[in-house]
Enzyme design. Sequence first.
Site, PDB file in Angstrom:
ATOM      1  N   ASN A 188       2.841 -23.035   2.030  1.00 52.82           N
ATOM      2  CA  ASN A 188       2.930 -23.048   0.780  1.00 52.82           C
ATOM      3  C   ASN A 188       1.534 -24.692   0.546  1.00 52.82           C
ATOM      4  OD1 ASN A 188       3.042 -20.867   0.163  1.00 52.82           O
ATOM      5  ND2 ASN A 188       4.847 -21.672  -0.708  1.00 52.82           N
ATOM      6  N   GLU A 206      10.580 -20.360   7.113  1.00 52.64           N
ATOM      7  CA  GLU A 206      10.051 -21.795   7.489  1.00 52.64           C
ATOM      8  C   GLU A 206      11.504 -21.861   7.142  1.00 52.64           C
ATOM      9  OE1 GLU A 206       6.059 -23.727   5.929  1.00 52.64           O
ATOM     10  OE2 GLU A 206       8.349 -22.729   3.917  1.00 52.64           O
ATOM     11  N   HIS A 241      12.642 -20.450   3.523  1.00 52.46           N
ATOM     12  CA  HIS A 241      12.089 -19.725   2.889  1.00 52.46           C
ATOM     13  C   HIS A 241      10.941 -18.953   3.678  1.00 52.46           C
ATOM     14  CE1 HIS A 241       7.683 -20.392   1.097  1.00 52.46           C
ATOM     15  NE2 HIS A 241       8.629 -20.521   0.289  1.00 52.46           N
ATOM     16  N   SER A 273      10.867 -22.377  -3.230  1.00 53.09           N
ATOM     17  CA  SER A 273       8.789 -22.303  -2.000  1.00 53.09           C
ATOM     18  C   SER A 273       8.696 -23.892  -2.422  1.00 53.09           C
ATOM     19  CB  SER A 273       8.188 -21.678  -3.291  1.00 53.09           C
ATOM     20  OG  SER A 273       8.593 -20.376  -3.682  1.00 53.09           O
TER      21      SER A 273
HETATM   22  P1  NAI Z   1      11.429 -13.447 -10.160  1.00 50.91           P
HETATM   23  O1  NAI Z   1      11.758 -14.375 -11.357  1.00 50.91           O
HETATM   24  O2  NAI Z   1      10.796 -11.884  -9.433  1.00 50.91           O
HETATM   25  O3  NAI Z   1      13.487 -13.150  -9.404  1.00 50.91           O
HETATM   26  C1  NAI Z   1      14.434 -14.513 -10.025  1.00 50.91           C
HETATM   27  C2  NAI Z   1      15.827 -13.377 -10.468  1.00 50.91           C
HETATM   28  O4  NAI Z   1      16.526 -14.470 -10.419  1.00 50.91           O
HETATM   29  C3  NAI Z   1      15.846 -13.045 -11.707  1.00 50.91           C
HETATM   30  O5  NAI Z   1      15.770 -10.966 -11.199  1.00 50.91           O
HETATM   31  C4  NAI Z   1      16.195 -13.081 -12.718  1.00 50.91           C
HETATM   32  O6  NAI Z   1      17.363 -12.721 -13.452  1.00 50.91           O
HETATM   33  C5  NAI Z   1      17.292 -13.800 -11.371  1.00 50.91           C
HETATM   34  N1  NAI Z   1      18.625 -15.134 -11.681  1.00 50.91           N
HETATM   35  C6  NAI Z   1      18.045 -16.260 -12.419  1.00 50.91           C
HETATM   36  N2  NAI Z   1      19.112 -17.222 -12.839  1.00 50.91           N
HETATM   37  C7  NAI Z   1      20.245 -17.085 -12.364  1.00 50.91           C
HETATM   38  C8  NAI Z   1      21.494 -16.723 -11.835  1.00 50.91           C
HETATM   39  N3  NAI Z   1      21.519 -17.832 -12.692  1.00 50.91           N
HETATM   40  N4  NAI Z   1      22.238 -16.047 -11.650  1.00 50.91           N
HETATM   41  C9  NAI Z   1      21.950 -15.048 -11.059  1.00 50.91           C
HETATM   42  N5  NAI Z   1      20.715 -14.471 -10.935  1.00 50.91           N
HETATM   43  C10 NAI Z   1      19.529 -15.228 -12.275  1.00 50.91           C
HETATM   44  O7  NAI Z   1      11.250 -14.794  -8.936  1.00 50.91           O
HETATM   45  P2  NAI Z   1      11.022 -14.730  -7.438  1.00 50.91           P
HETATM   46  O8  NAI Z   1       9.922 -14.882  -7.392  1.00 50.91           O
HETATM   47  O9  NAI Z   1      11.693 -13.631  -6.998  1.00 50.91           O
HETATM   48  O10 NAI Z   1      11.030 -16.229  -6.482  1.00 50.91           O
HETATM   49  C11 NAI Z   1      12.654 -16.499  -5.918  1.00 50.91           C
HETATM   50  C12 NAI Z   1      12.995 -17.670  -5.660  1.00 50.91           C
HETATM   51  O11 NAI Z   1      12.246 -17.889  -4.550  1.00 50.91           O
HETATM   52  C13 NAI Z   1      11.737 -18.957  -6.272  1.00 50.91           C
HETATM   53  O12 NAI Z   1      12.935 -19.710  -6.498  1.00 50.91           O
HETATM   54  C14 NAI Z   1      10.119 -18.842  -5.808  1.00 50.91           C
HETATM   55  O13 NAI Z   1      10.301 -19.974  -5.680  1.00 50.91           O
HETATM   56  C15 NAI Z   1      11.162 -18.612  -4.234  1.00 50.91           C
HETATM   57  N6  NAI Z   1       9.804 -17.644  -3.796  1.00 50.91           N
HETATM   58  C16 NAI Z   1       8.713 -16.849  -4.178  1.00 50.91           C
HETATM   59  C17 NAI Z   1       7.883 -16.972  -3.573  1.00 50.91           C
HETATM   60  C18 NAI Z   1       6.932 -15.174  -3.908  1.00 50.91           C
HETATM   61  O14 NAI Z   1       6.020 -14.835  -3.997  1.00 50.91           O
HETATM   62  N7  NAI Z   1       7.308 -14.843  -5.698  1.00 50.91           N
HETATM   63  C19 NAI Z   1       7.806 -16.056  -2.267  1.00 50.91           C
HETATM   64  C20 NAI Z   1       8.555 -17.407  -1.806  1.00 50.91           C
HETATM   65  C21 NAI Z   1       9.503 -17.780  -2.516  1.00 50.91           C
END
Ligand code: NAI
Length: 679
Positions: A479, A441, A429, A408
């Site tokens: 953002n 993005e 993004h 993000s």
């Molecule tokens: P989340 O916490 O829901 O999911 C992350 C997942 O990655 C978890 O299931 C975790 O088990 C897994 N994980 C962590 N380390 C790992 C590894 N080394 N190998 C494999 N799996 C691994 O997070 P979310 O919200 O999906 O965010 C993910 C990314 O997307 C972040 O960088 C966030 O900033 C970005 N993002 C999030 C948005 C949102 O609204 N939640 C919007 C746009 C981007």
Amino acid sequence: MSRHWHLEYSGNHAVLTLDVEGQSANVLSQDVLNEFDKHLEELESKMLAGAIIRSGKTSGFIAGADVREFVTITDPARATEFAQLGQQVCARLEGLPFPSVAVIHGFCLGGGLELALACTYRIARDDPGTRLGLPEVRLGIHPGFAGTVRLPPLVGDLSALDMMLTGRTLSAREARRLGLVDEIVPERHLLHAAETFLKSGTPRRKAPWYRRLPAWKPLRQGVVKLMSPRVRRKAHPDHYPAPWRILDLWRDRATEDREAESLGELLVSRTSRNLVHVFLLGEALKRQGKAQAHDIEHVHVVGAGVMGADIAIWAAHKGFRVSLQDRAPEILARAVKKAHGFFKSKLKDPRVVQEAMDRFMPDLEGHGLRRADLVIEAIVEKVGPKQELFRMIEQKVRPQALLATNTSGIPLEEIGEALQDPSRLVGLHFFNPVAKMQLVEIVRGARTSEAALGRARAFTGAIERLPLDVKSSPGFLVNRILMPYLLEAVKLVEEGVSLITIDQAATEFGMPMGPVELADTVGLDICLSVAEELSGPLHIDVPAKLRELVGQDHLGRKSGRGFYRYDARGRRQTPAPEKIAVDVPVTERLVLRLLNEAMACLREGVVTDADAVDAGMVYGTGFAPFLGGPMSYIESLGVTGISHSLHRLLQEYGPRFNPDSGWSRPELLKRGLRPSGQA
Ligand code: NAI
């Protein structure tokens, strides 16, 4: 001389084929309508058995009136004349002394469908590419070539109103079910079916009497009353007048003259101008997504959380082979279940659902990495784990694989430090929810190569999302602009302004959701981490209330409690009205922080021009489309007025309202995406 229409005779009927010169899709300009009129005049005096109207373009029948032409019309009387021209041509078509049939494939929209409605029969090609509809309302107008008059008798009043009010498009099968088309047949039978209809003497189709009951005079007012709340939820009458005009025209059983007059007024209105601006920006981004062919077949996504699972599901839905990796089988199991539910609701046909499921592979061990053409990382928003992951990825993937992060806001340069070849790393993004938010993005790091950016744009286009180029800088574009607005909302909460007051101020301004509810929906933990990332570089304070809620594990909708409380199904509980501070300029404080940050982004060159800011905020956050995006709104208010207001708020509330230095550089408001002189 014919430039757009080609007239041939086959046996004893005429075939008129539209192939608009210099355009990839057929659109109805005044020129095209005038030429059609001349052909019809010629046919009128002939002894024919019928006329077939069809398109010579592979893209479809007719995509509608020429939007680029009508933005050049600035006078309502001229706009009315344009509608009258369309009405006259359609009336001439309907009045031919022999039957006519429209042979429809691909897009048959707006004025194109109205033209087809004037034919005696309509035959459509039976395939998923055929889409029929009256989407005018999405451009702030309504049908103007007598569509409001001809549609209800054909499909019934409620279906006609639904089509015009929502602007949704129908598949060939839905159109057949509704009676909008007489028959649907495979491509090879189209012309034969058309000829058969012309010979058949079948009377023009009419909706059965019971579908016309709502138009019975004593019922009409009641029907409008019943429909109004639904319309109001989507379209505030002051912001979006078109649907209300559609209801008025229907209730009054308006004539074609009134339809044309009303269209004339709407077409030159500010709302319509802004909606057309937003539409053209979307088209411009789509073109960027199609500028080069994509070379990606297999996508590997790492991280199956909120974002990763949705990105993987969406890519599989759009035809890509996808492997999805996470650390624990139960996380992948959850994603598989979600995918199945999504495909079932979207694709319906069990065989097609199964095909989509076959493309979607849970991959605990990460075997997919070796076959992937694109790897998208969507793990926790922390630089250490992301670097470690990319170090591993680079060792396993093929040299030509494109690497992408969904971060993000972590600068790409930092993540790229882990790579031997950071030129292949790009930011993709996505916005939450992926299936709904159209924007992606495309983040350019200092070392990202042009080739990588081109491939990322092409992939985004291929999954039918809109790619927007942004520079790698804190929060990128969307953002960053959103965050000060959200944090101002938290400040207002801290000052004791009620949640509802804040959210209502924003929705009345035209936002799809208030900032407090939006923060709860995004997740307060995510808001906090983005705010903290931005606090240093942008000098913004993170309100204590946000930390406090996260500290108490009140993370928003997903945890059942954030600022608001939510039930088990994620529905917001309406809080009792708290203390209402009426003397605080809520809307002004929220909106001006957003506009000030938008100006800062433009000054710093996060995107290349004002159009990109508008496109990003409308397609990435739903920023009031009727205002055309923040930059169009700034243009309409005037830079001087905004600077004065910021200075006043600066005196009263402190340095967070310090006007950005960009306000004194009007050249920053230059447009880039839309063709000059339009909208
Ligand atoms: P989340 O916490 O829901 O999911 C992350 C997942 O990655 C978890 O299931 C975790 O088990 C897994 N994980 C962590 N380390 C790992 C590894 N080394 N190998 C494999 N799996 C691994 O997070 P979310 O919200 O999906 O965010 C993910 C990314 O997307 C972040 O960088 C966030 O900033 C970005 N993002 C999030 C948005 C949102 O609204 N939640 C919007 C746009 C981007």
